[in-house]
Design a protein around this motif. Structure first.
Motif, PDB file in Angstrom:
ATOM      1  N   ILE A 125      81.659  40.818  83.104  1.00 10.46           N
ATOM      2  CA  ILE A 125      81.055  41.172  84.687  1.00 10.46           C
ATOM      3  C   ILE A 125      80.275  40.106  84.963  1.00 10.46           C
ATOM      4  O   ILE A 125      79.235  38.716  83.894  1.00 10.46           O
ATOM      5  N   GLY A 126      80.399  39.217  86.318  1.00  6.30           N
ATOM      6  CA  GLY A 126      80.093  37.876  86.510  1.00  6.30           C
ATOM      7  C   GLY A 126      78.888  37.436  87.946  1.00  6.30           C
ATOM      8  O   GLY A 126      79.014  38.448  87.985  1.00  6.30           O
ATOM      9  N   SER A 161      81.358  51.149  75.936  1.00  6.48           N
ATOM     10  CA  SER A 161      79.510  49.588  76.169  1.00  6.48           C
ATOM     11  C   SER A 161      78.778  49.751  74.882  1.00  6.48           C
ATOM     12  O   SER A 161      77.740  48.972  74.970  1.00  6.48           O
ATOM     13  N   ASP A 162      79.345  49.943  74.126  1.00  3.90           N
ATOM     14  CA  ASP A 162      78.862  49.824  72.437  1.00  3.90           C
ATOM     15  C   ASP A 162      78.491  48.256  72.047  1.00  3.90           C
ATOM     16  O   ASP A 162      77.561  47.760  71.288  1.00  3.90           O
ATOM     17  N   ALA A 163      79.338  47.022  72.491  1.00  4.91           N
ATOM     18  CA  ALA A 163      78.992  45.752  71.678  1.00  4.91           C
ATOM     19  C   ALA A 163      79.164  44.442  73.031  1.00  4.91           C
ATOM     20  O   ALA A 163      79.608  45.702  73.614  1.00  4.91           O
ATOM     21  N   THR A 164      78.858  43.928  73.211  1.00  7.13           N
ATOM     22  CA  THR A 164      78.681  43.090  73.964  1.00  7.13           C
ATOM     23  C   THR A 164      78.408  41.512  73.397  1.00  7.13           C
ATOM     24  O   THR A 164      77.900  40.842  71.960  1.00  7.13           O
ATOM     25  N   ASP A 165      78.918  40.675  74.281  1.00  7.00           N
ATOM     26  CA  ASP A 165      78.897  39.178  73.761  1.00  7.00           C
ATOM     27  C   ASP A 165      78.321  38.623  75.163  1.00  7.00           C
ATOM     28  O   ASP A 165      78.350  38.305  76.328  1.00  7.00           O
ATOM     29  N   TRP A 166      77.232  37.607  75.487  1.00  5.35           N
ATOM     30  CA  TRP A 166      75.883  37.183  75.571  1.00  5.35           C
ATOM     31  C   TRP A 166      76.370  35.993  75.828  1.00  5.35           C
ATOM     32  O   TRP A 166      75.557  34.891  76.759  1.00  5.35           O
ATOM     33  N   GLY A 167      77.626  35.554  74.795  1.00  5.38           N
ATOM     34  CA  GLY A 167      77.612  34.159  75.032  1.00  5.38           C
ATOM     35  C   GLY A 167      77.561  32.503  76.434  1.00  5.38           C
ATOM     36  O   GLY A 167      77.150  31.884  76.903  1.00  5.38           O
ATOM     37  N   PHE A 168      78.305  33.349  77.306  1.00  2.00           N
ATOM     38  CA  PHE A 168      78.398  32.849  79.218  1.00  2.00           C
ATOM     39  C   PHE A 168      77.169  33.349  79.233  1.00  2.00           C
ATOM     40  O   PHE A 168      77.257  33.447  80.834  1.00  2.00           O
ATOM     41  N   ALA A 169      76.153  34.743  79.370  1.00  2.00           N
ATOM     42  CA  ALA A 169      74.892  35.058  80.228  1.00  2.00           C
ATOM     43  C   ALA A 169      74.303  34.263  80.465  1.00  2.00           C
ATOM     44  O   ALA A 169      72.452  34.452  80.213  1.00  2.00           O
ATOM     45  N   VAL A 170      74.316  32.942  80.499  1.00  2.20           N
ATOM     46  CA  VAL A 170      73.282  31.880  81.435  1.00  2.20           C
ATOM     47  C   VAL A 170      73.546  31.107  82.935  1.00  2.20           C
ATOM     48  O   VAL A 170      74.807  31.349  82.846  1.00  2.20           O
ATOM     49  N   GLY A 204      81.018  23.099  86.346  1.00  5.24           N
ATOM     50  CA  GLY A 204      81.324  23.023  87.647  1.00  5.24           C
ATOM     51  C   GLY A 204      81.376  24.529  88.237  1.00  5.24           C
ATOM     52  O   GLY A 204      81.248  23.873  89.454  1.00  5.24           O
ATOM     53  N   LEU A 205      80.783  25.142  87.758  1.00  8.45           N
ATOM     54  CA  LEU A 205      80.707  26.301  88.571  1.00  8.45           C
ATOM     55  C   LEU A 205      78.934  26.882  88.250  1.00  8.45           C
ATOM     56  O   LEU A 205      78.289  26.482  87.427  1.00  8.45           O
ATOM     57  N   ALA A 206      78.694  27.959  89.004  1.00  4.84           N
ATOM     58  CA  ALA A 206      76.942  28.045  88.759  1.00  4.84           C
ATOM     59  C   ALA A 206      76.861  29.333  89.306  1.00  4.84           C
ATOM     60  O   ALA A 206      78.115  30.431  89.069  1.00  4.84           O
ATOM     61  N   GLY A 207      76.422  29.848  88.041  1.00 10.84           N
ATOM     62  CA  GLY A 207      76.343  30.796  87.038  1.00 10.84           C
ATOM     63  C   GLY A 207      77.708  32.112  85.887  1.00 10.84           C
ATOM     64  O   GLY A 207      78.236  30.717  85.642  1.00 10.84           O
ATOM     65  N   GLY A 208      77.261  32.746  84.848  1.00  7.56           N
ATOM     66  CA  GLY A 208      77.750  32.776  84.189  1.00  7.56           C
ATOM     67  C   GLY A 208      77.840  34.315  83.878  1.00  7.56           C
ATOM     68  O   GLY A 208      78.570  35.051  84.728  1.00  7.56           O
ATOM     69  N   PHE A 209      78.491  34.942  82.578  1.00  5.28           N
ATOM     70  CA  PHE A 209      79.386  36.042  82.761  1.00  5.28           C
ATOM     71  C   PHE A 209      79.253  37.318  81.297  1.00  5.28           C
ATOM     72  O   PHE A 209      78.859  35.906  80.918  1.00  5.28           O
ATOM     73  N   LYS A 210      79.075  37.765  81.504  1.00  2.00           N
ATOM     74  CA  LYS A 210      78.963  38.289  80.178  1.00  2.00           C
ATOM     75  C   LYS A 210      79.772  39.745  79.974  1.00  2.00           C
ATOM     76  O   LYS A 210      80.434  40.299  80.797  1.00  2.00           O
ATOM     77  N   THR A 232      68.937  36.829  93.026  1.00  2.00           N
ATOM     78  CA  THR A 232      70.376  36.549  92.542  1.00  2.00           C
ATOM     79  C   THR A 232      70.930  37.821  91.413  1.00  2.00           C
ATOM     80  O   THR A 232      70.026  38.305  91.008  1.00  2.00           O
ATOM     81  N   SER A 233      72.303  38.082  90.778  1.00  2.00           N
ATOM     82  CA  SER A 233      72.551  38.939  90.696  1.00  2.00           C
ATOM     83  C   SER A 233      72.680  38.828  89.002  1.00  2.00           C
ATOM     84  O   SER A 233      72.499  39.996  88.368  1.00  2.00           O
ATOM     85  N   GLY A 234      71.921  37.832  88.675  1.00  2.00           N
ATOM     86  CA  GLY A 234      71.935  37.867  87.075  1.00  2.00           C
ATOM     87  C   GLY A 234      73.382  37.111  86.251  1.00  2.00           C
ATOM     88  O   GLY A 234      75.052  37.877  87.305  1.00  2.00           O
ATOM     89  N   ALA A 235      73.726  36.892  85.359  1.00  2.00           N
ATOM     90  CA  ALA A 235      74.978  36.980  84.298  1.00  2.00           C
ATOM     91  C   ALA A 235      75.780  37.846  84.506  1.00  2.00           C
ATOM     92  O   ALA A 235      76.664  37.885  83.171  1.00  2.00           O
ATOM     93  N   GLY A 236      76.330  38.796  85.085  1.00  2.00           N
ATOM     94  CA  GLY A 236      76.872  40.022  85.132  1.00  2.00           C
ATOM     95  C   GLY A 236      75.395  41.233  84.221  1.00  2.00           C
ATOM     96  O   GLY A 236      76.116  42.489  83.117  1.00  2.00           O
ATOM     97  N   GLU A 237      74.774  40.496  83.731  1.00  2.00           N
ATOM     98  CA  GLU A 237      73.977  42.225  82.286  1.00  2.00           C
ATOM     99  C   GLU A 237      73.642  43.084  83.398  1.00  2.00           C
ATOM    100  O   GLU A 237      72.792  42.817  85.066  1.00  2.00           O
TER     101      GLU A 237
END
Ligand code: FAD
Ligand code: SF4
Lengths: 550, 155
Positions: free
Chosen positions: A416-417, A350-359, A365-371, A526-531
């Motif tokens: 993870i969402g 897990s050395d790299a990540t993409d936060w683009g959808f983590a909001v 149309g959906l609630a929540g995001g993912f990382k 809430t769970s957060g958006a995959g953090e």
């Protein structure tokens, strides 16, 4: 073991939440008694990554290190959603459970009972929640808001990052930092480099792992096996960080193999005693301030199992919220082989990540995001067994040659969402099963909602897109659609602004019992958006210590 | 084999045996010679690494299979199928035919005996074989990830 000192605070559970509050208390002069149900783990002896056969050994199981948990309704694998089914080039596209109940991952409830809790086999991703995650209901109309904000937690995030030795560049979009990380970033593995070259969103993932010697612990040597247990101690599990420091202070008494079986209420609604079985002997310990930190499944269990004639619904359950709002781990993973990629089995998981959808409102149309994370090493593609059983189909001499040719070219991306809590998802007491101390065991019910299915499809699409951009030929996909996963679980004793909406207030103090506090993942509204949650759990723990000491 | 891996295997074997009552079963011992041939067809000797049977993969496999009734029954069914499908005992068939039969099983429905048996057999054989130091000769791997780790640079 007789207590030589009277503790100011008793903490139940020594995982992320218990260790952080214990450290915060002793570092300010308080005497703390920490009761941990599980055993000690000795890194060098218990995590043997230095002999052949290492790939077959997952995180060790010791006597008393696995919780007894049963599963209730986990939902049904509906044929209409078979596009979300796991498959691989090796195992094919058949599903033996189609139309039947979703089963839990083979390891069951994978959290460790032991000194250090689940941080012993966590990977050590160290994430701050997005500031908007704290206003989830306001922004999406679903779930709940937190009674605290990112700004309330920020100083504690910084403190934990320095105690644990978080390495990285920055905490991610919108997550402002009052100070930089303790350590410089780790070198990127070859898999991470391919992802970074192929898409703009990929950045360094903050990791609680030493990129250089720090805190009397060595630097990582990139064996890639964090979730099997780190034998060097460079991964910041709380046994080698917060608990070690707290024990060094001389003000922490830590009792392993100490199972709290009941919280006993006294006059004025205070918790007056704890019933404990320590190394087989029953005892009743007087309770000063009590912090319950048994994790998102065992915390509600203990509260519910402590019901009495005066509190028939259990302790701290005046609102009826204990055990409700359970949030599981929503996960999708795609893996493939990339021609020309070499040595992807070396480096830090897990050395790299993409936060683009983590909001909170990443997908229309959906609630929540993912990382997204680069997960080649986390998911077992660091050795030939992983390749043979997931990536390279066939058998015989030609296949053995293929195995050699492809080894080191696997690339995996996981998402993870967010999970939005649902009425059907909860932790209850199993009416039919008790543990060896006669306490009813926890039973998990967890069902994927339409929102979760929608997010899974979005996650599937993005992990596939990331692999395609990196030039991978897709070979294997797994997800929580057909297997209940419990790596990150939350919500069963949530914090709220009002007593009727939650179990504890924004400081983690019970609405019903003024000397009872809760410090673990169960308080997340809430769970957060995959953090990954541990950094937030620990920041809340340090903040709680300040609140307890006034 | 770790507890979790064992549980995963049993989960794989189990759905095929719905309705099977282990209490009533008569377990024929799963023969080592037969298993030795099968694991060698899956993992034959090559220029760098030995055949599976040379590393006693079949012996370990037999131990695991016979320690659990559901696995033992799956293997019993699977081996009987192999002995019938070629018109004479599997071990008496020419190797090319044996390979053809395994090819068929590898493509077969996972919910039927041949497909399920082959999938479990292959998984277990690979799991045991690649855990041996001799099997990974020539891979860019150390025998174990520690104590050296894999320090950079990697590219
Ligand atoms: C494989 C895996 C990988 C993960 N990777 C990451 C990651 O990279 N980053 C991240 O942030 N998170 C990660 N997590 C999640 C993280 O480990 C957990 O979210 C976190 O440890 C939860 O902390 P907690 O304090 O809520 O509970 P835990 O850490 O589970 O601690 C609870 C403790 O309470 C004890 N206890 C329970 N009941 C009793 C009782 N009755 N009496 C006394 N003691 C009791 C338990 O034995 C346990 O030690 C991962 C989890 C897993 C399983
Ligand atoms: S990769 Fe580093 S942190 Fe992970 S187990 Fe190996 S040495 Fe420890």
């Amino acid at each position: 073991m007789e207590l030589s000192k009277t503790p100011d605070v008793i903490v139940i559970g020594s995982g992320a939440g218990g260790a952080s509050v214990a450290y915060g208390l002793v570092s300010q002069g308080a005497e703390v008694l920490l009761l941990e149900a599980g055993p000690w783990f000795e890194p060098v002896e218990d995590y043997p990554q230095d002999s052949a056969g290492w790939e077959r050994r997952s995180f060790p199981v010791k006597e008393g290190s696995q919780a007894s948990i049963t599963f209730g309704d986990l939902g049904v694998l509906d044929t209409a959603d078979r596009d979300l089914m796991r498959w691989s080039d090796v195992a094919g596209r058949e599903h033996p459970q189609m139309g039947q109940q979703r089963l839990p991952y083979a390891g069951g409830y994978s959290h460790v009972m032991g000194v250090g809790g689940s941080t012993l086999h966590y990977v050590g991703e160290a994430h701050r929640l997005h500031p908007e995650a704290f206003r989830f209901q306001t922004l999406t109309g679903q779930g709940a808001d937190w009674p605290i904000s990112y700004d309330d937690l920020e100083p504690y995030y910084t403190q934990v990052e320095h105690l644990m030795g978080v390495a990285g560049t920055d905490a991610g979009p919108a997550r402002w930092q009052s100070a930089g990380f303790a350590l410089p970033p780790h070198p990127m593995s070859t898999g991470a480099q391919v992802l970074m070259q192929s898409g703009d969103g990929w950045v360094v993932n903050p990791r609680a792992v030493n990129s250089e010697a720090y805190d009397e612990r060595p630097a990582c040597n990139y064996c890639g096996q964090c979730s099997r247990g780190c034998p060097l101690g460079d991964k910041a599990s709380v046994d080698v960080t917060l608990l070690r420091r707290a024990l060094d202070s001389g003000r922490l008494t830590l009792m392993a193999d100490a199972h709290v079986t009941r919280l006993v209420l006294g006059a004025g609604g205070r918790v007056s005693h704890l019933d404990v079985v320590h190394q087989g002997a029953e005892r009743r310990i007087e309770a000063p301030q009590v912090v319950l930190a048994a994790g998102a499944v065992n915390t509600p269990r203990l509260l519910l199992a402590s019901a009495s004639a005066a509190q028939p619904n259990g302790v701290a359950n005046g609102s009826g919220q204990v055990g409700r709002h359970f949030m599981e781990t929503l996960r999708w993973e795609s893996a493939g082989l990339v021609q020309g990629l070499r040595k992807s089995h070396m480096g830090l998981p897990s050395d790299a990540t993409d936060w683009g959808f983590a909001v909170p409102n990443a997908i229309e149309g959906l609630a929540g995001g993912f990382k997204l994370s680069h997960t080649t090493l986390d998911t077992g593609l660091g050795g030939p067994i992983g390749y043979a059983t997931r990536m390279v189909p066939g058998f015989g001499a030609a296949w053995k040659a293929q195995m050699r040719a492809h080894f080191g070219s696997a690339l995996s991306v996981a998402a993870i969402g967010q999970v939005v809590a649902d009425e059907r998802s909860k932790v209850v007491l199993d009416a039919a099963q008790v543990d060896r101390f006669g306490v009813p065991v926890a039973q998990i019910h967890s069902v994927l909602t339409q929102n979760s299915l929608g997010l899974l499809r979005a996650m599937q699409s993005e992990t596939r897109a990331a692999l395609a951009a990196a030039g991978a030929d897709l070979a294997d996909e797994t997800s929580s659609w057909d297997e209940f996963i419990a790596t990150h679980v939350f919500g069963t004793a949530r914090m709220a602004a009002r007593a009727e909406d939650g179990v504890v207030n924004g400081g983690g103090q019970s609405f019903d019992h003024e000397n009872l506090w809760i410090s673990d993942a169960s308080v997340f509204p809430t769970s957060g958006a995959g953090e990954a949650p541990s950094l937030t759990i620990m920041a809340l723990g340090l903040r709680m210590a300040d609140a307890i000491l006034g | 084999m770790s507890l979790n891996r064992r549980k995963a295997l049993i989960t794989m074997a189990a759905p095929f045996l719905v309705g099977f009552d282990p209490a009533e079963a008569q377990f024929a011992p799963v023969g080592q010679r037969f298993l030795g041939k099968l694991v060698d067809l899956i993992l034959p000797q090559d220029a760098q690494s030995p055949a599976a049977s040379a590393l006693f993969v079949h012996v370990e496999l037999q131990e695991v299979v016979q320690s659990h009734e559901l696995l033992a029954r799956l293997f019993e069914y699977g081996l009987s199928w192999l002995d019938q499908v070629g018109g004479r005992p599997f071990l008496d068939l020419p190797e090319a035919v044996q390979i053809e039969i395994l090819q068929f099983a590898s493509q077969a429905d996972f919910n039927q005996v041949p497909g399920r048996f082959f999938a479990v057999l292959r998984l277990m054989a690979c799991d045991i074989y690649f855990s041996k130091a001799e099997a990974i000769e020539g891979y860019p791997l150390q025998v174990a990830p520690q104590p050296e780790g894999y320090p950079p640079p990697w590219s």
